[in-house]
Every structure is written in structure tokens, then in C-alpha cells.
Design a protein around this motif. Structure first.
Motif, PDB file in Angstrom:
ATOM      1  N   MET A   1       0.996  -1.111   0.038  1.00 46.69           N
ATOM      2  CA  MET A   1      -0.001  -0.080  -0.017  1.00 46.69           C
ATOM      3  C   MET A   1       0.893   1.369  -0.009  1.00 46.69           C
ATOM      4  O   MET A   1       1.800   1.364   0.808  1.00 46.69           O
ATOM      5  CB  MET A   1      -0.948  -0.215   1.343  1.00 46.69           C
ATOM      6  CG  MET A   1      -1.681   1.453   1.391  1.00 46.69           C
ATOM      7  SD  MET A   1      -2.833   0.994   2.909  1.00 46.69           S
ATOM      8  CE  MET A   1      -3.813   2.405   2.798  1.00 46.69           C
ATOM      9  N   SER A   2       0.559   2.155  -0.701  1.00 48.84           N
ATOM     10  CA  SER A   2       1.267   3.280  -0.972  1.00 48.84           C
ATOM     11  C   SER A   2       1.265   4.468   0.202  1.00 48.84           C
ATOM     12  O   SER A   2       0.064   4.239   0.806  1.00 48.84           O
ATOM     13  CB  SER A   2       1.152   4.298  -2.085  1.00 48.84           C
ATOM     14  OG  SER A   2      -0.186   4.407  -2.274  1.00 48.84           O
ATOM     15  N   ILE A   3       2.134   5.136   0.583  1.00 51.54           N
ATOM     16  CA  ILE A   3       1.747   6.257   1.484  1.00 51.54           C
ATOM     17  C   ILE A   3       0.596   6.961   1.058  1.00 51.54           C
ATOM     18  O   ILE A   3      -0.201   7.441   1.933  1.00 51.54           O
ATOM     19  CB  ILE A   3       2.951   7.218   1.693  1.00 51.54           C
ATOM     20  CG1 ILE A   3       4.459   6.448   2.122  1.00 51.54           C
ATOM     21  CG2 ILE A   3       2.917   8.365   2.528  1.00 51.54           C
ATOM     22  CD1 ILE A   3       3.963   5.904   3.538  1.00 51.54           C
TER      23      ILE A   3
ATOM     24  N   GLN B   1      -2.327   5.504   2.013  1.00 49.69           N
ATOM     25  CA  GLN B   1      -2.666   5.520   3.495  1.00 49.69           C
ATOM     26  C   GLN B   1      -3.400   6.928   3.966  1.00 49.69           C
ATOM     27  O   GLN B   1      -4.114   6.741   4.566  1.00 49.69           O
ATOM     28  CB  GLN B   1      -1.343   5.252   4.296  1.00 49.69           C
ATOM     29  CG  GLN B   1      -1.214   5.286   5.714  1.00 49.69           C
ATOM     30  CD  GLN B   1      -0.034   5.177   6.217  1.00 49.69           C
ATOM     31  OE1 GLN B   1       1.036   4.874   5.767  1.00 49.69           O
ATOM     32  NE2 GLN B   1       0.533   6.064   7.341  1.00 49.69           N
ATOM     33  N   ILE B   2      -2.710   7.948   3.475  1.00 43.34           N
ATOM     34  CA  ILE B   2      -2.933   9.096   3.748  1.00 43.34           C
ATOM     35  C   ILE B   2      -4.695   9.449   3.397  1.00 43.34           C
ATOM     36  O   ILE B   2      -5.396   9.870   3.999  1.00 43.34           O
ATOM     37  CB  ILE B   2      -2.130  10.395   3.270  1.00 43.34           C
ATOM     38  CG1 ILE B   2      -0.721  10.340   3.950  1.00 43.34           C
ATOM     39  CG2 ILE B   2      -2.799  11.863   3.623  1.00 43.34           C
ATOM     40  CD1 ILE B   2       0.260  10.929   3.255  1.00 43.34           C
ATOM     41  N   ALA B   3      -5.004   8.900   2.185  1.00 43.14           N
ATOM     42  CA  ALA B   3      -6.379   9.071   1.668  1.00 43.14           C
ATOM     43  C   ALA B   3      -7.204   8.626   2.655  1.00 43.14           C
ATOM     44  O   ALA B   3      -8.508   9.027   2.693  1.00 43.14           O
ATOM     45  CB  ALA B   3      -6.239   8.503   0.309  1.00 43.14           C
TER      46      ALA B   3
ATOM     47  N   GLU C   1      -6.171  -5.049  10.825  1.00 40.46           N
ATOM     48  CA  GLU C   1      -7.059  -4.880   9.589  1.00 40.46           C
ATOM     49  C   GLU C   1      -8.003  -3.574   9.977  1.00 40.46           C
ATOM     50  O   GLU C   1      -8.313  -2.853   9.233  1.00 40.46           O
ATOM     51  CB  GLU C   1      -7.980  -5.975   9.295  1.00 40.46           C
ATOM     52  CG  GLU C   1      -7.293  -7.055   8.709  1.00 40.46           C
ATOM     53  CD  GLU C   1      -8.137  -8.517   8.584  1.00 40.46           C
ATOM     54  OE1 GLU C   1      -7.981  -9.019   7.564  1.00 40.46           O
ATOM     55  OE2 GLU C   1      -8.918  -8.663   9.439  1.00 40.46           O
ATOM     56  N   LEU C   2      -8.153  -3.303  11.294  1.00 42.72           N
ATOM     57  CA  LEU C   2      -9.188  -2.255  11.613  1.00 42.72           C
ATOM     58  C   LEU C   2      -8.208  -0.856  11.711  1.00 42.72           C
ATOM     59  O   LEU C   2      -8.602   0.279  11.289  1.00 42.72           O
ATOM     60  CB  LEU C   2      -9.634  -2.367  13.018  1.00 42.72           C
ATOM     61  CG  LEU C   2     -10.778  -3.682  13.171  1.00 42.72           C
ATOM     62  CD1 LEU C   2     -11.168  -3.853  14.585  1.00 42.72           C
ATOM     63  CD2 LEU C   2     -11.917  -3.094  12.256  1.00 42.72           C
ATOM     64  N   ILE C   3      -7.165  -0.854  12.330  1.00 41.78           N
ATOM     65  CA  ILE C   3      -6.325   0.261  12.299  1.00 41.78           C
ATOM     66  C   ILE C   3      -5.349   0.744  11.179  1.00 41.78           C
ATOM     67  O   ILE C   3      -4.792   1.920  11.168  1.00 41.78           O
ATOM     68  CB  ILE C   3      -5.731   0.404  13.681  1.00 41.78           C
ATOM     69  CG1 ILE C   3      -4.475  -0.589  13.711  1.00 41.78           C
ATOM     70  CG2 ILE C   3      -6.388   0.043  14.778  1.00 41.78           C
ATOM     71  CD1 ILE C   3      -3.681  -0.464  15.145  1.00 41.78           C
TER      72      ILE C   3
ATOM     73  N   VAL D   1      -2.130  -0.930   6.534  1.00 44.17           N
ATOM     74  CA  VAL D   1      -1.894  -1.713   5.413  1.00 44.17           C
ATOM     75  C   VAL D   1      -3.253  -2.039   4.649  1.00 44.17           C
ATOM     76  O   VAL D   1      -3.140  -1.933   3.445  1.00 44.17           O
ATOM     77  CB  VAL D   1      -1.114  -3.208   5.628  1.00 44.17           C
ATOM     78  CG1 VAL D   1      -0.819  -4.128   4.460  1.00 44.17           C
ATOM     79  CG2 VAL D   1       0.195  -2.844   6.408  1.00 44.17           C
ATOM     80  N   VAL D   2      -4.252  -2.227   5.327  1.00 45.69           N
ATOM     81  CA  VAL D   2      -5.549  -2.686   4.708  1.00 45.69           C
ATOM     82  C   VAL D   2      -6.350  -1.408   4.537  1.00 45.69           C
ATOM     83  O   VAL D   2      -6.884  -0.716   5.406  1.00 45.69           O
ATOM     84  CB  VAL D   2      -6.480  -3.830   5.632  1.00 45.69           C
ATOM     85  CG1 VAL D   2      -7.346  -4.155   4.954  1.00 45.69           C
ATOM     86  CG2 VAL D   2      -5.371  -4.971   5.674  1.00 45.69           C
ATOM     87  N   GLN D   3      -6.740  -0.906   3.317  1.00 46.43           N
ATOM     88  CA  GLN D   3      -7.819   0.072   2.985  1.00 46.43           C
ATOM     89  C   GLN D   3      -9.048  -0.312   3.637  1.00 46.43           C
ATOM     90  O   GLN D   3      -9.709  -1.687   3.687  1.00 46.43           O
ATOM     91  CB  GLN D   3      -7.654   0.385   1.665  1.00 46.43           C
ATOM     92  CG  GLN D   3      -6.283   0.636   1.229  1.00 46.43           C
ATOM     93  CD  GLN D   3      -6.595   1.267  -0.363  1.00 46.43           C
ATOM     94  OE1 GLN D   3      -7.551   2.056  -0.778  1.00 46.43           O
ATOM     95  NE2 GLN D   3      -5.659   0.674  -1.153  1.00 46.43           N
TER      96      GLN D   3
END
Length: 333
Positions: free
Chosen positions: A1-3, A6-8, A241-243, A246-248
Motif C-alpha cells: 500500500m502506498s503512502i 494510507q493518507i487518503a 485490519e481495523l487500524i 496496510v488494509v484499506q
């Protein structure tokens, strides 16, 4: 996953529905928001955890209210954690961020080091208030503190006060990503079904703690089967997975509910924000007489006020405060 990805998804609430059943929900990620909420105070770890959980619940529940409305959660108890208060301000227009703020009042001398944070609340109540704006009567619902978490209290509230089967899966805590400072991260999923089943007759009570209603008391037939199936799937979710990061959220919904045919809607951005102002302080003091204002005046000849949510400090001239000062300005006296 890209930074960038992640920020999005940081500080967003993603609404969704499961097309196979009449179940709706939200996925929330609080990152910078939670850091800012907790940075306003130096809370002990147990209080930090309670505020983090309450803020996450507020984000998940608040996304359902209409534009310009306000949702407040309040937890009061007779234990060392006396009060947890949160506010969610819906955006003023579509696409704008919602605002979240939170604070806690506690007795530091009574806190048990290392004890379960929820047990620090003691006996009390969980309340939800929805303010629909000027000239509208706010709606408030209250249920007793029950279960083993604030999430359990919220589930009981919806079953008891709204007759809506509701489930939360939450994770929150301090984390450290490679090359970054330690920070708070939180994430959660909320499920809710709009039941058509009949509600138990008054006085029958429910199967929950102290006779409170539980989701099983509300649902029946196909609804109960669909609700059980969705809950079993949610039980498989893992904290990471919640926080994230890595997982959108969209990927999480596919992982958990792909057989339930999840459909997502536009995400709601959230940010820390406080609505305090000098005008609001003056308004809150407008009910007091000049004598009352005099009792509030310091030796330095000023009246001070501090916002418990954001820490803003106000210093005011006592001659300009209270209902008698208002009359004087209007020429009434």
C-alpha cells in the motif's frame, strides 16, 4: 500500500451497506484526529483509552446525522473516570469535513494503575444527545452503564432506546510505523440493521444485563439469520485490519463481507475542531447577575474561562458580563 493511499483513508468514515441483507454500516479510521484530541490534555493511560474509544464511537455514530446537526456522547460514572464527553459536528455542506472533539474529567487519586479502563467508570449512564439546530428541541436517550466496554454500552443503547440491532468492532492504541514517531491510531466497523420485527411488549424486559434489550430480543426469522451471519463474519476481523495502515477500508469490507455484496458510499472526512469562542463564553454567562459575576472575578479584576475540549483561555471584563450588563448596553438601565 502506498503512502498516498494510507493518507487518503486517514481520518475518514466510510458508509456502506450489505446488499444481501438490510444491514448498513460504517468503517472509521482516526489517526491525526485522535492524536489532536488527546494532545489537548495529559491523561493517564486508562483515561486516554476511554477517550479514544469514545471518540471512535462518536465518529462511527455521528456520520449518520444530517448536515449541520450535532451529536454528543456522554458517559458519567461514580468511579474515578467521572465523565467522558464527545461532540461530533456534522459538516456545514456536502464534502466538508465533520468536526470531533472530546475530553474527560477524572479523579487521579482514585485511578487504579493497570486496571481495566472501563472498570474505572463504575456505576452510571451512557447518554446520546442529538441537537438539530436552532429552535429545535434536542433529542436525548440514556441507558445504564453495562457490558465490558463503551462499545457494549453503545450497542445496548441502540437496542434499548432505538430498537436497532447494532454491533461495533473497535481497535485503538499507540503504534509506531517505520521511521515515524509513536502516534495514536484507531479504527472500527459498525453494523446496524433496520428491523421490521415486533418489539417486546413493555415490561417483558430483555436478555441483556439487568433485563436490558439485546439484538436477539428484537430480531426474528430471516433478519435474525442475516444478522447472525454478518456478526460471525465481523468476528474474524483482526486489530491490524481495523487500524491499518496496510488494509484499506474498501479492501477490509471485501475481505469480511464479499458474500454479502458490500456497497460503499462517499467517505466523510473528519478532523479535530472546537466551536468555543469568546461570544459563546459571554452567552453562557449571560444568565448571571452582577453579584454572581463578582463572585467569579479574580483578584486581578477579570473573569477567566478555559475550554475543556481545546484548552483555549479567555479573560473577560466583568463589567461586560451577565444579564445586567446586557441591559446596560441596550439602554434598559
Amino acid at each position: 500500500m502506498s503512502i498516498g493511499s494510507q493518507i487518503a483513508w486517514d481520518d475518514t468514515v466510510l458508509p456502506f451497506q450489505l446488499d444481501r441483507s438490510d444491514i448498513r454500516g460504517r468503517v472509521a479510521r482516526l489517526d491525526g484526529v485522535l492524536d489532536q484530541v488527546l494532545a489537548q490534555h495529559s491523561y493517564p493511560p486508562a483515561i486516554e483509552a476511554l477517550v479514544a474509544e469514545a471518540a471512535l464511537l462518536t465518529a462511527l455514530i455521528g456520520q449518520t446525522i444530517k448536515l449541520r446537526w450535532k451529536l454528543s456522547l456522554q458517559v458519567r460514572g461514580d468511579g474515578p473516570a467521572r465523565l467522558i464527553a464527545t461532540d461530533y459536528y456534522a459538516p456545514a455542506e456536502d464534502g466538508a469535513p465533520a468536526l470531533i472533539r472530546a475530553y474527560a474529567s477524572f479523579d487521579a487519586g482514585r485511578l487504579a494503575e493497570g486496571a481495566d479502563p472501563f472498570r474505572q467508570i463504575g456505576t452510571g449512564y451512557f447518554a446520546m444527545l442529538i441537537d438539530q439546530g436552532r429552535d429545535m428541541v434536542p433529542y436525548q436517550g440514556i441507558t445504564p452503564i453495562s457490558g465490558g466496554s463503551l462499545a457494549s454500552c453503545a450497542e445496548t443503547y441502540f437496542a434499548q432506546s432505538e430498537q436497532l440491532p447494532t454491533r461495533f468492532a473497535l481497535s485503538f492504541g499507540r503504534t509506531r510505523l517505520p521511521g515515524q514517531a509513536e502516534r495514536w491510531r484507531a479504527g472500527g466497523v459498525m453494523l446496524q440493521m433496520m428491523p421490521e420485527a415486533s418489539i417486546p411488549a413493555a415490561g417483558e424486559g430483555g436478555s441483556g444485563e439487568s433485563g436490558l434489550l439485546h439484538a436477539d430480543d428484537i430480531l426474528g426469522g430471516d433478519e435474525a439469520e442475516a444478522w447472525t451471519r454478518a456478526n460471525l463474519l465481523l468476528d474474524t476481523v483482526e486489530d491490524m485490519e481495523l487500524i491499518g495502515p496496510v488494509v484499506q477500508p474498501t479492501e477490509l469490507l471485501v475481505r469480511l463481507f464479499h458474500e454479502e455484496r458490500p456497497r460503499v458510499f462517499d467517505p466523510q472526512p473528519v478532523q479535530f475542531g472546537c466551536t468555543c469562542s469568546e461570544d459563546r463564553v459571554r452567552q453562557s454567562l449571560s444568565i448571571y447577575s452582577a453579584k454572581d459575576i463578582g463572585h467569579m472575578t479574580t483578584d486581578e479584576g477579570i473573569v477567566t474561562a478555559d475550554c475543556q475540549f481545546c484548552g483555549a483561555h479567555y479573560e473577560l471584563d466583568p463589567a461586560t458580563l451577565g444579564f445586567e450588563a446586557e441591559k446596560g448596553r441596550d439602554g434598559g438601565e
